[in-house]
Design an enzyme around this catalytic site. Structure first.
Site, PDB file in Angstrom:
ATOM      1  N   LEU A 236      -3.024   3.665  15.736  1.00  0.00           N
ATOM      2  CA  LEU A 236      -2.956   5.087  15.432  1.00  0.00           C
ATOM      3  C   LEU A 236      -3.527   5.128  14.014  1.00  0.00           C
ATOM      4  O   LEU A 236      -2.778   4.495  13.151  1.00  0.00           O
ATOM      5  CB  LEU A 236      -1.796   5.769  15.680  1.00  0.00           C
ATOM      6  CG  LEU A 236      -1.673   7.343  15.162  1.00  0.00           C
ATOM      7  CD1 LEU A 236      -2.586   7.855  15.765  1.00  0.00           C
ATOM      8  CD2 LEU A 236      -0.260   7.995  15.580  1.00  0.00           C
ATOM      9  N   ILE A 237      -4.444   5.790  13.861  1.00  0.00           N
ATOM     10  CA  ILE A 237      -5.045   5.830  12.234  1.00  0.00           C
ATOM     11  C   ILE A 237      -5.343   7.331  12.144  1.00  0.00           C
ATOM     12  O   ILE A 237      -6.102   8.077  12.805  1.00  0.00           O
ATOM     13  CB  ILE A 237      -6.168   4.901  11.931  1.00  0.00           C
ATOM     14  CG1 ILE A 237      -6.716   5.058  10.454  1.00  0.00           C
ATOM     15  CG2 ILE A 237      -7.308   5.214  12.930  1.00  0.00           C
ATOM     16  CD1 ILE A 237      -7.673   4.137  10.165  1.00  0.00           C
TER      17      ILE A 237
ATOM     18  N   SER B   9     -13.647  10.185   8.303  1.00  0.00           N
ATOM     19  CA  SER B   9     -14.483   9.937   7.215  1.00  0.00           C
ATOM     20  C   SER B   9     -13.929   8.508   6.452  1.00  0.00           C
ATOM     21  O   SER B   9     -12.763   8.288   6.716  1.00  0.00           O
ATOM     22  CB  SER B   9     -14.290  11.183   6.225  1.00  0.00           C
ATOM     23  OG  SER B   9     -14.726  10.959   4.917  1.00  0.00           O
TER      24      SER B   9
ATOM     25  N   TYR C 147      -1.574  13.253  -7.941  1.00  0.00           N
ATOM     26  CA  TYR C 147      -2.091  11.993  -7.115  1.00  0.00           C
ATOM     27  C   TYR C 147      -1.208  10.865  -7.320  1.00  0.00           C
ATOM     28  O   TYR C 147      -0.763  10.248  -6.299  1.00  0.00           O
ATOM     29  CB  TYR C 147      -3.608  11.860  -7.120  1.00  0.00           C
ATOM     30  CG  TYR C 147      -4.040  10.885  -6.180  1.00  0.00           C
ATOM     31  CD1 TYR C 147      -4.172  11.146  -4.755  1.00  0.00           C
ATOM     32  CD2 TYR C 147      -4.527   9.671  -6.413  1.00  0.00           C
ATOM     33  CE1 TYR C 147      -4.553  10.037  -3.981  1.00  0.00           C
ATOM     34  CE2 TYR C 147      -5.080   8.696  -5.868  1.00  0.00           C
ATOM     35  CZ  TYR C 147      -5.193   8.803  -4.611  1.00  0.00           C
ATOM     36  OH  TYR C 147      -5.780   8.002  -3.524  1.00  0.00           O
TER      37      TYR C 147
HETATM   38  N1  LIG Z   1     -11.883   6.034  -1.694  1.00  0.00           N
HETATM   39  C1  LIG Z   1     -11.311   5.634  -2.825  1.00  0.00           C
HETATM   40  O1  LIG Z   1     -11.758   5.211  -3.922  1.00  0.00           O
HETATM   41  C2  LIG Z   1      -9.624   5.624  -2.844  1.00  0.00           C
HETATM   42  C3  LIG Z   1      -9.137   4.946  -3.468  1.00  0.00           C
HETATM   43  C4  LIG Z   1      -7.782   4.691  -3.473  1.00  0.00           C
HETATM   44  C5  LIG Z   1      -6.971   5.338  -2.426  1.00  0.00           C
HETATM   45  N2  LIG Z   1      -7.725   5.983  -1.283  1.00  0.00           N
HETATM   46  C6  LIG Z   1      -7.104   6.446  -0.434  1.00  0.00           C
HETATM   47  O2  LIG Z   1      -7.746   6.048   1.039  1.00  0.00           O
HETATM   48  C7  LIG Z   1      -7.216   7.253   1.967  1.00  0.00           C
HETATM   49  C8  LIG Z   1      -8.643   7.509   2.642  1.00  0.00           C
HETATM   50  O3  LIG Z   1      -9.598   8.385   1.738  1.00  0.00           O
HETATM   51  P1  LIG Z   1     -11.103   8.136   1.874  1.00  0.00           P
HETATM   52  O4  LIG Z   1     -11.412   7.369   0.567  1.00  0.00           O
HETATM   53  O5  LIG Z   1     -11.337   7.573   3.143  1.00  0.00           O
HETATM   54  O6  LIG Z   1     -11.449   9.686   1.614  1.00  0.00           O
HETATM   55  P2  LIG Z   1     -12.299  10.757   2.523  1.00  0.00           P
HETATM   56  O7  LIG Z   1     -13.498  10.070   2.850  1.00  0.00           O
HETATM   57  O8  LIG Z   1     -12.327  11.947   1.804  1.00  0.00           O
HETATM   58  O9  LIG Z   1     -11.448  10.723   3.700  1.00  0.00           O
HETATM   59  C9  LIG Z   1     -10.049  11.294   3.917  1.00  0.00           C
HETATM   60  C10 LIG Z   1      -9.568  11.561   5.453  1.00  0.00           C
HETATM   61  O10 LIG Z   1      -8.294  11.986   5.218  1.00  0.00           O
HETATM   62  C11 LIG Z   1      -8.135  13.360   5.844  1.00  0.00           C
HETATM   63  N3  LIG Z   1      -7.725  14.248   4.964  1.00  0.00           N
HETATM   64  C12 LIG Z   1      -7.778  14.600   3.606  1.00  0.00           C
HETATM   65  N4  LIG Z   1      -7.233  15.561   3.368  1.00  0.00           N
HETATM   66  C13 LIG Z   1      -6.501  16.001   4.326  1.00  0.00           C
HETATM   67  C14 LIG Z   1      -5.149  16.694   4.390  1.00  0.00           C
HETATM   68  N5  LIG Z   1      -5.080  17.694   3.391  1.00  0.00           N
HETATM   69  N6  LIG Z   1      -4.662  16.705   5.664  1.00  0.00           N
HETATM   70  C15 LIG Z   1      -4.847  15.976   6.430  1.00  0.00           C
HETATM   71  N7  LIG Z   1      -5.883  15.002   6.412  1.00  0.00           N
HETATM   72  C16 LIG Z   1      -6.555  14.787   5.420  1.00  0.00           C
HETATM   73  C17 LIG Z   1      -9.555  13.808   6.096  1.00  0.00           C
HETATM   74  O11 LIG Z   1      -9.468  14.093   7.660  1.00  0.00           O
HETATM   75  P3  LIG Z   1      -9.991  15.566   8.039  1.00  0.00           P
HETATM   76  O12 LIG Z   1     -10.422  16.177   7.003  1.00  0.00           O
HETATM   77  O13 LIG Z   1     -10.943  15.157   9.285  1.00  0.00           O
HETATM   78  O14 LIG Z   1      -8.827  16.166   8.706  1.00  0.00           O
HETATM   79  C18 LIG Z   1     -10.579  12.504   5.927  1.00  0.00           C
HETATM   80  O15 LIG Z   1     -10.854  11.731   7.480  1.00  0.00           O
HETATM   81  C19 LIG Z   1      -6.753   8.330   1.194  1.00  0.00           C
HETATM   82  O16 LIG Z   1      -5.132   8.048   1.387  1.00  0.00           O
HETATM   83  C20 LIG Z   1      -6.970   7.970  -0.327  1.00  0.00           C
HETATM   84  O17 LIG Z   1      -5.971   8.420  -1.147  1.00  0.00           O
HETATM   85  C21 LIG Z   1      -9.180   5.996  -1.288  1.00  0.00           C
END
Ligand SMILES: NC(=O)c1ccc[n+]([C@@H]2O[C@H](COP(=O)([O-])OP(=O)(O)OC[C@H]3O[C@@H](n4cnc5c(N)ncnc54)[C@H](OP(=O)(O)O)[C@@H]3O)[C@@H](O)[C@H]2O)c1
Length: 284
Positions: free
Chosen positions: A10-11, A16, A159
Site C-alpha cells: 500500500l503506497i 505523482s 516541513y
Molecule cells: N522530491 C523531492 O525532492 C523530495 C525530497 C525529500 C522528500 N520528499 C518526500 O517525498 C514524498 C513524495 O513527494 P514527491 O516528491 O513525489 O512530490 P509530488 O510529486 O508533489 O507528490 C506528492 C504526492 O503526495 C500526495 N499529497 C500531497 N499533499 C497531500 C496532502 N495534503 N494530503 C494527501 N496527500 C498529499 C499527492 O497525492 P494527491 O494530491 O493525488 O492526493 C501526491 O501523489 C513526500 O513525502 C515528500 O516530502 C520529496
C-alpha cells in the site's frame, strides 16, 4: 504472501512523483500495488499503464487528512481494504508536501495541516496495519522522510519539523516492532525530480510586509535556483524501496542523493556553530 504476487504493497501519494514511479516499478517487478490519491481521476493513467500486462495496480481514493470517524477516513477505509486484499505486507507512507516560509509567517492551521499529512497520517496508517502484519510475522513500513528530517534549513522549518517528527516515529516504532518480524525504515531523499517544488504551500504571511525577511527570502530564492539544478531521478527511490522490501534486515535510515548524504555527514563531523553558519550562508 498473497495471490501470485511477491507481496502486497500500500503506497500513499501514488498519483505523482516518487509514489507514481514506485507504483509502476513495483508492479513491473511482480508486486500487487494499492496506490492512493485524494483524487481517483489522477490515478487513471497510472492504472492503465501499470495494468497493461495484467492487473497489478489497484487505485484507492483516500484523503489521509480526514479525521477519524469521517466517511472515507483511514480508519473507515483500511479494515475493508485489508479484508479485500487478504493482507497488506508493505506500507509506504509517501504522501506529503512542503510548507514553506519563515516560521513566524506560518499560521497555526497551516502548521497543523502539515503535521496531519506528514506525521499523523503515517502514524494512523501504521496503527491500522500493525496487528495484521504481526499476525503473519512479516511486515515492512517505509516512511518517505527527507534530508530535512535530519537537517533543518531556514524557511523550511515547518516541513523539517514534520519530517523530524516522522524520523522519531520511525525510530521508536522500529524498535517496538522488530521482535515481531516487522521492520520500519525511513528514506531521506535530497532533491528529486517530481512535482514537490510546484506543490509546495507557502505560509500565508511568509512574505508579509509586516515581517522583516524579504531580503533573506530573495537571497534564498536566488541560491535555491542553483540547488534545483542538482536533481535526481525518482526511479532510484523506487529501486531502493524494492531492496528494503526484500532485505531481511533493512536499515533504519537511507539517505539518498549526494546532497542528502553530505548534509547528514556535515551535521556529524562539523561543530554545531560552524555547521549552522555554513547552512545559513548557503541558503539565505
Ligand atoms: N522530491 C523531492 O525532492 C523530495 C525530497 C525529500 C522528500 N520528499 C518526500 O517525498 C514524498 C513524495 O513527494 P514527491 O516528491 O513525489 O512530490 P509530488 O510529486 O508533489 O507528490 C506528492 C504526492 O503526495 C500526495 N499529497 C500531497 N499533499 C497531500 C496532502 N495534503 N494530503 C494527501 N496527500 C498529499 C499527492 O497525492 P494527491 O494530491 O493525488 O492526493 C501526491 O501523489 C513526500 O513525502 C515528500 O516530502 C520529496
Amino acid at each position: 504472501m498473497s495471490d501470485n504476487f511477491r507481496r502486497t504493497v500500500l503506497i500513499t501519494g501514488a498519483s505523482s512523483g516518487i509514489g507514481k514511479v514506485t507504483s509502476l516499478y513495483l508492479c513491473e517487478k511482480g508486486y500487487k500495488v494499492i496506490g492512493s490519491s485524494r483524487n481517483l481521476g489522477k490515478l487513471a493513467p497510472i492504472t492503465e499503464k501499470a495494468n497493461e500486462a495484467g492487473e497489478c495496480f489497484f487505485p484507492l481514493e483516500l484523503d489521509i487528512n480526514l479525521s477519524d470517524g469521517a466517511k472515507g477516513s483511514i480508519e473507515e477505509v483500511l479494515p475493508e481494504l485489508i479484508s479485500q486484499h487478504k493482507s497488506i505486507d508493505v506500507l509506504i507512507n509517501n504522501a506529503g508536501y512542503g510548507l514553506w516560509g519563515p516560521i513566524e509567517g506560518i499560521s497555526v492551521a497551516e502548521m497543523e495541516n502539515q503535521f496531519k499529512t506528514n506525521v499523523f497520517a503515517p502514524f494512523r496508517l501504521s496503527k491500522m496495519l500493525i496487528s495484521s502484519m504481526r499476525k503473519r510475522g512479516y511486515g515492512r513500513i517505509v516512511n518517505v522522510s527527507s534530508v530535512a528530517g535530519w537537517v533543518a534549513t531556514p524557511f523550511n522549518g515547518a516541513y523539517a519539523s514534520s519530517k523530524f517528527a516522522l524520523e522519531a516515529q520511525t525510530e521508536a516504532l522500529r524498535m517496538e516492532l522488530w521482535p515481531f518480524g516487522i521492520t520500519v525504515s525511513s528514506i531521506q531523499p535530497g532533491l528529486f525530480d517530481t512535482n514537490f517544488q510546484n506543490n509546495m504551500v507557502q505560509g500565508s504571511d511568509a512574505e508579509s510586509e509586516q515581517l522583516p525577511y524579504k531580503d533573506f527570502i530573495d537571497n534564498y530564492r536566488r541560491k535555491h535556483k542553483k540547488w534545483r539544478k542538482v536533481i535526481h531521478d525518482p526511479i532510484r527511490i523506487a529501486k531502493l524501496i524494492e531492496s528494503i522490501i526484500e532485505s531481511k534486515r533493512p536499515r533504519l535510515r537511507y539517505p539518498i542523493g549526494f546532497e542528502a548524504r553530505a548534509g547528514m555527514l556535515g551535521s556529524k563531523i562539523f561543530p554545531e556553530r560552524l555547521y549552522q553558519g555554513m547552512i545559513s550562508r548557503t541558503s539565505m
